[in-house]
Scaffold this active site. Structure first.
Site, PDB file in Angstrom:
ATOM      1  N   THR A  46       0.851  -1.190   0.000  1.00 55.85           N
ATOM      2  CA  THR A  46       0.000   0.000   0.000  1.00 55.85           C
ATOM      3  C   THR A  46       0.892   1.248   0.000  1.00 55.85           C
ATOM      4  O   THR A  46       2.064   1.174   0.361  1.00 55.85           O
ATOM      5  CB  THR A  46      -0.962  -0.008   1.206  1.00 55.85           C
ATOM      6  OG1 THR A  46      -0.197  -0.138   2.399  1.00 55.85           O
ATOM      7  CG2 THR A  46      -1.953  -1.166   1.102  1.00 55.85           C
ATOM      8  N   THR A  48       1.569   4.444   1.582  1.00 49.19           N
ATOM      9  CA  THR A  48       2.397   4.960   2.679  1.00 49.19           C
ATOM     10  C   THR A  48       3.275   3.855   3.261  1.00 49.19           C
ATOM     11  O   THR A  48       4.442   4.082   3.588  1.00 49.19           O
ATOM     12  CB  THR A  48       1.526   5.594   3.780  1.00 49.19           C
ATOM     13  OG1 THR A  48       0.778   6.667   3.200  1.00 49.19           O
ATOM     14  CG2 THR A  48       2.367   6.127   4.928  1.00 49.19           C
ATOM     15  N   CYS A  49       2.723   2.664   3.342  1.00 46.01           N
ATOM     16  CA  CYS A  49       3.474   1.533   3.898  1.00 46.01           C
ATOM     17  C   CYS A  49       4.711   1.229   3.053  1.00 46.01           C
ATOM     18  O   CYS A  49       5.783   0.971   3.588  1.00 46.01           O
ATOM     19  CB  CYS A  49       2.580   0.298   3.980  1.00 46.01           C
ATOM     20  SG  CYS A  49       1.042   0.571   4.882  1.00 46.01           S
ATOM     21  N   SER A  50       4.559   1.277   1.732  1.00 47.46           N
ATOM     22  CA  SER A  50       5.656   0.949   0.822  1.00 47.46           C
ATOM     23  C   SER A  50       6.611   2.106   0.578  1.00 47.46           C
ATOM     24  O   SER A  50       7.804   1.894   0.372  1.00 47.46           O
ATOM     25  CB  SER A  50       5.101   0.482  -0.521  1.00 47.46           C
ATOM     26  OG  SER A  50       4.482  -0.773  -0.389  1.00 47.46           O
ATOM     27  N   LEU A  54       7.843   1.040   5.812  1.00 46.99           N
ATOM     28  CA  LEU A  54       8.813  -0.049   5.729  1.00 46.99           C
ATOM     29  C   LEU A  54      10.207   0.444   5.359  1.00 46.99           C
ATOM     30  O   LEU A  54      11.181   0.070   6.027  1.00 46.99           O
ATOM     31  CB  LEU A  54       8.319  -1.119   4.747  1.00 46.99           C
ATOM     32  CG  LEU A  54       9.220  -2.346   4.590  1.00 46.99           C
ATOM     33  CD1 LEU A  54       9.330  -3.122   5.889  1.00 46.99           C
ATOM     34  CD2 LEU A  54       8.675  -3.243   3.487  1.00 46.99           C
TER      35      LEU A  54
END
Length: 160
Positions: A46, A48-50, A54
């Site tokens: 997703t 923001t996560c990517s 992370l």
């Protein structure tokens, strides 16, 4: 109720992708006798996560280890195959432990579930980060909806 500093990490089973296939691990194995930084994201791959969450932990891996983290783990309500593929795509290598909480069992025990059913995503994990020493939470930070401040690697570095 959401997990708080001073609480013990609840007992649960999580999955990891390995070369031999999915492998089960327990919270007792993961957190016992160690200082663990665990951050949770709403979903692998997703935006923001990517793009931020992370990568921030991967980039700050050495600094987190220098501050005492034995294990740095990322968790999402995805399956082990997706978490493994995301870790590979992000170049995590052997730095971060990629944990799958496919049925949100552990997420619910932490009180960190996020119901995104109306958006077609089902039950997910809120964006958060925590530090636990020998299975006892010493710091927990849960993001407000849409925010990305208190759970990023730099904030956890300051908490260590």
């Amino acid at each position: 109720m959401t997990i708080q500093a001073g609480d013990s990490i609840p007992s649960a089973k999580l999955m990891q992708a390995t070369a031999e296939g999915p492998k089960e691990t327990t919270t007792e194995e993961l957190f016992g006798g160690k200082t663990v930084v665990l951050f949770g994201v709403p979903g692998a791959f997703t935006p923001t996560c990517s793009a931020k969450h992370l990568p921030g932990y991967t980039e700050n891996y050495e600094a987190l280890k220098a501050k005492g983290a034995d294990v740095i783990a990322c968790m999402a309500v995805n399956d082990a195959f997706v978490m493994g593929a995301w870790g590979q795509a992000q170049g995590v290598a052997d730095k971060l432990v990629m944990l799958a909480d496919g049925s949100a069992e552990f997420t619910k025990k932490l009180g960190l579930e996020l119901d995104l059913t109306a958006r077609g995503l089902g039950v997910r994990c809120q964006r958060f980060a925590l530090v636990a020493k020998n299975g006892k939470v010493t710091h927990v930070a849960v993001e407000a909806p849409g925010a990305f401040e208190v759970s990023k690697a730099e904030a956890i570095l300051a908490a260590l």
